[in-house]
Enzyme design. Structure first.
Site, PDB file in Angstrom:
ATOM      1  N   TYR A  76       0.747  -1.383  -0.228  1.00 32.16           N
ATOM      2  CA  TYR A  76      -0.015  -0.035  -0.073  1.00 32.16           C
ATOM      3  C   TYR A  76       0.953   1.291   0.099  1.00 32.16           C
ATOM      4  O   TYR A  76       0.363   2.410   0.027  1.00 32.16           O
ATOM      5  CB  TYR A  76      -0.813  -0.046   1.109  1.00 32.16           C
ATOM      6  CG  TYR A  76      -2.175  -0.650   0.949  1.00 32.16           C
ATOM      7  CD1 TYR A  76      -2.135  -2.075   0.896  1.00 32.16           C
ATOM      8  CD2 TYR A  76      -3.367  -0.185   0.808  1.00 32.16           C
ATOM      9  CE1 TYR A  76      -3.321  -3.021   0.530  1.00 32.16           C
ATOM     10  CE2 TYR A  76      -4.858  -1.165   0.774  1.00 32.16           C
ATOM     11  CZ  TYR A  76      -4.432  -2.423   0.293  1.00 32.16           C
ATOM     12  OH  TYR A  76      -5.545  -2.875   0.485  1.00 32.16           O
ATOM     13  N   LYS A 128       3.166 -14.630   3.956  1.00 31.59           N
ATOM     14  CA  LYS A 128       3.720 -15.312   2.908  1.00 31.59           C
ATOM     15  C   LYS A 128       5.247 -15.519   2.598  1.00 31.59           C
ATOM     16  O   LYS A 128       5.955 -15.261   1.529  1.00 31.59           O
ATOM     17  CB  LYS A 128       3.131 -14.784   1.306  1.00 31.59           C
ATOM     18  CG  LYS A 128       3.100 -15.597   0.267  1.00 31.59           C
ATOM     19  CD  LYS A 128       2.145 -16.811   0.326  1.00 31.59           C
ATOM     20  CE  LYS A 128       2.624 -17.826  -1.011  1.00 31.59           C
ATOM     21  NZ  LYS A 128       1.631 -18.957  -0.981  1.00 31.59           N
ATOM     22  N   ASP A 177      -2.580 -18.483   2.359  1.00 30.47           N
ATOM     23  CA  ASP A 177      -3.407 -19.040   1.490  1.00 30.47           C
ATOM     24  C   ASP A 177      -4.235 -20.132   2.402  1.00 30.47           C
ATOM     25  O   ASP A 177      -5.308 -20.377   2.528  1.00 30.47           O
ATOM     26  CB  ASP A 177      -2.577 -19.902   0.374  1.00 30.47           C
ATOM     27  CG  ASP A 177      -1.276 -20.289   0.519  1.00 30.47           C
ATOM     28  OD1 ASP A 177      -0.870 -20.259   1.840  1.00 30.47           O
ATOM     29  OD2 ASP A 177      -0.620 -21.133  -0.124  1.00 30.47           O
ATOM     30  N   ASP A 189      -6.611  -6.973   3.896  1.00 38.51           N
ATOM     31  CA  ASP A 189      -7.605  -6.472   3.200  1.00 38.51           C
ATOM     32  C   ASP A 189      -8.404  -7.658   2.882  1.00 38.51           C
ATOM     33  O   ASP A 189      -9.631  -7.866   2.735  1.00 38.51           O
ATOM     34  CB  ASP A 189      -7.274  -5.727   2.178  1.00 38.51           C
ATOM     35  CG  ASP A 189      -8.175  -5.242   1.126  1.00 38.51           C
ATOM     36  OD1 ASP A 189      -9.210  -4.584   1.565  1.00 38.51           O
ATOM     37  OD2 ASP A 189      -8.019  -5.491  -0.132  1.00 38.51           O
ATOM     38  N   ASP A 233     -12.585  -9.391   3.983  1.00 37.47           N
ATOM     39  CA  ASP A 233     -13.810  -9.507   3.452  1.00 37.47           C
ATOM     40  C   ASP A 233     -14.358 -10.901   3.666  1.00 37.47           C
ATOM     41  O   ASP A 233     -15.555 -11.321   3.664  1.00 37.47           O
ATOM     42  CB  ASP A 233     -13.714  -9.423   1.916  1.00 37.47           C
ATOM     43  CG  ASP A 233     -13.922  -7.762   1.522  1.00 37.47           C
ATOM     44  OD1 ASP A 233     -13.822  -6.795   2.385  1.00 37.47           O
ATOM     45  OD2 ASP A 233     -14.436  -7.835   0.375  1.00 37.47           O
TER      46      ASP A 233
HETATM   47  C1  IPM Z   1     -10.855  -1.708   2.478  1.00 39.63           C
HETATM   48  C2  IPM Z   1     -10.957  -1.219   1.258  1.00 39.63           C
HETATM   49  C3  IPM Z   1      -9.772  -0.335   0.918  1.00 39.63           C
HETATM   50  C4  IPM Z   1      -8.407  -1.072   1.307  1.00 39.63           C
HETATM   51  C5  IPM Z   1      -9.772   0.321  -0.362  1.00 39.63           C
HETATM   52  C6  IPM Z   1     -10.977   0.766  -0.659  1.00 39.63           C
HETATM   53  C7  IPM Z   1      -8.334   1.334  -0.564  1.00 39.63           C
HETATM   54  O1  IPM Z   1     -10.780  -2.176   0.225  1.00 39.63           O
HETATM   55  O2  IPM Z   1     -10.916  -0.476   3.511  1.00 39.63           O
HETATM   56  O3  IPM Z   1     -10.902  -2.878   2.963  1.00 39.63           O
HETATM   57  O4  IPM Z   1      -8.011  -1.795   0.373  1.00 39.63           O
HETATM   58  O5  IPM Z   1      -7.995  -0.968   2.418  1.00 39.63           O
HETATM   59 MN    MN Z   2     -11.009  -4.267   1.483  1.00 36.52          MN
END
Ligand code: IPM
Ligand code: MN
Ligand code: NAD
Length: 371
Positions: free
Chosen positions: A135, A207, A240, A264, A268
């Protein structure tokens, strides 16, 4: 009295933050404190009108607040990355919010896609490093004769692929990840302290079997820091494999500490096992500075203005904000009210319900006042 800055942002951002404010107002009433809100007009609209993303003035003003309450950015009229990097990541970096705290917790009454798992099995926290790794924004594209400015990379490229970047048709792009000893140390220390207050287990995700330099350093620092926390059980896991274990044995996790990009991605996945993106909250924390709280989902443009989006992740982020500023009883009440709203079936479409965004906000706010 707390001064809180509000950035609704794009898409569903403004709607869900409005519900969060309602609930935090109710908590302030109930627990006898005041919140003074200030809205910042930062996002796609202003960018399209004026070309401004985050101005020096925005940053100076934001520095004066106890915390920032953030919706989401991202708009289909703007190239991917412009708003995300120019606003969200810039805020995280400017305020050095090096902790991205993302609880993964299945509340009672929420359906998880994991068969046979209950709230007892899904209750862990991901501590995502928030300022380094891939990042950092070090990268570029090299094409034909630009090569002089990218000599080192060009040489690597030549060695690896035998291509010389001589013609304009030859093109390459690179993006470099950076981990620093200090950057790894501060986030891992935070995670150790958190594990000590929980079930005393800490998993490092990396990793290091492929990206041996960056994550080799990460592992070294992890071992050093954890050496001072003999009461905590620690383990290494490759990213992984972690995606597999999150699904198979979520109960084996307590605190998970991870470099930025893997964090990140796995959060999710974490969001889905706790009932969906509409329920997953996060805090961007600088323990000694300005912190920012937000849902982990994005601006979901297809739901903009429809009063259909789930505000619970944002409300949960509001609970994290309250906890951060020391209003812990209020924070717990807000989370309990989210739980009750779910039990009572007052949920949006994504959770199988019929309620609108504002119904959910109203209901949770009333619960916070009276429950
Ligand atoms: C998150 C989002 C952000 C990230 C993006 C939108 C920059 O996906 O907050 O998880 O990758 O951190
Ligand atoms: Mn995200
Ligand atoms: P997204 O999280 O916005 O949406 C993905 C899908 O998840 C949506 O289409 C929707 O089906 C569901 N969803 C998300 N939030 C929901 C909610 N509150 N209620 C109900 N359903 C919800 O991700 P995306 O579609 O990949 O990205 C859209 C934009 O948001 C992009 O511009 C992206 O860069 C940006 N983004 C911003 C942030 C942020 O500001 N923190 C985070 C992720 C993505």
């Amino acid at each position: 009295m707390y001064r809180i800055a509000v950035i609704g942002g794009d898409g569903i951002g403004p709607e869900i933050v409005a519900e969060g404010r309602k609930v935090l107002e109710a908590a302030a009433d109930r627990f006898s404190f005041d919140i003074r809100w200030e809205e910042f007009d930062i996002g796609a609209e202003r960018y399209l009108e004026t070309g401004e993303l985050l101005t020096e003035e925005d940053l100076k003003e934001l520095s004066g607040f106890r915390a920032i309450y953030f919706g989401a950015v991202g708009d289909e009229r703007v190239l991917p990355g412009v708003l995300e990097k120019g606003i969200l990541l810039s805020l995280r970096f400017y305020f050095d919010q090096y902790i991205n705290l993302r609880p993964v917790r299945l509340l009672e009454g929420v359906t998880t896609p994991l068969a046979g798992k209950s709230p007892r099995d899904i209750d862990f926290v991901v501590v995502r490093e928030n300022t380094e790794d891939f990042y950092v924004g070090v990268g570029g594209r090299v094409r034909g004769r630009d090569r002089a400015t990218h000599e080192i990379v060009r040489n690597l490229y030549n060695i690896r692929f035998g291509i010389d970047c001589e013609s304009d048709a030859d093109e390459m792009a690179y993006q470099i990840g950076i981990i620093t000893r200090e950057g790894a140390k501060r986030v891992i220390t935070y995670a150790c302290d958190l594990a000590r207050r929980r079930r005393k287990k800490l998993t490092s995700v990396d990793k290091a079997n492929v990206l041996t330099d960056m994550y080799g350093l990460w592992r070294e620092v992890f071992s050093e820091v954890c050496g001072n926390y003999k009461d905590i059980t620690t383990e290494f896991a490759f990213v992984d494999a972690v995606t597999m274990w999150f699904v198979k044995n979520p109960e084996s996790f307590d605190v998970v500490v991870t470099p930025n990009m893997f964090g990140d991605i796995i959060t999710d996945l974490g969001a889905m096992i706790q009932g969906g993106l509409g329920l997953a909250a996060g805090g961007n924390i600088n323990p000694g500075g300005t912190s920012m709280f937000e849902p982990i989902h994005g601006s979901a443009p297809k739901y903009r203005g429809l009063n259909q989006a789930n505000p619970m992740a944002t409300i949960w982020a509001g609970s994290m904000l309250l906890d951060h500023i020391g209003e812990t009883a209020a924070a717990e009440k807000v989370l309990a009210a989210i739980g009750r709203s779910i039990k009572d079936g007052v949920v949006t479409k994504d959770m199988g319900g019929m309620s609108r965004t504002s119904d959910v906000g109203d209901y949770i706010a009333a619960l916070v006042k009276n429950m």
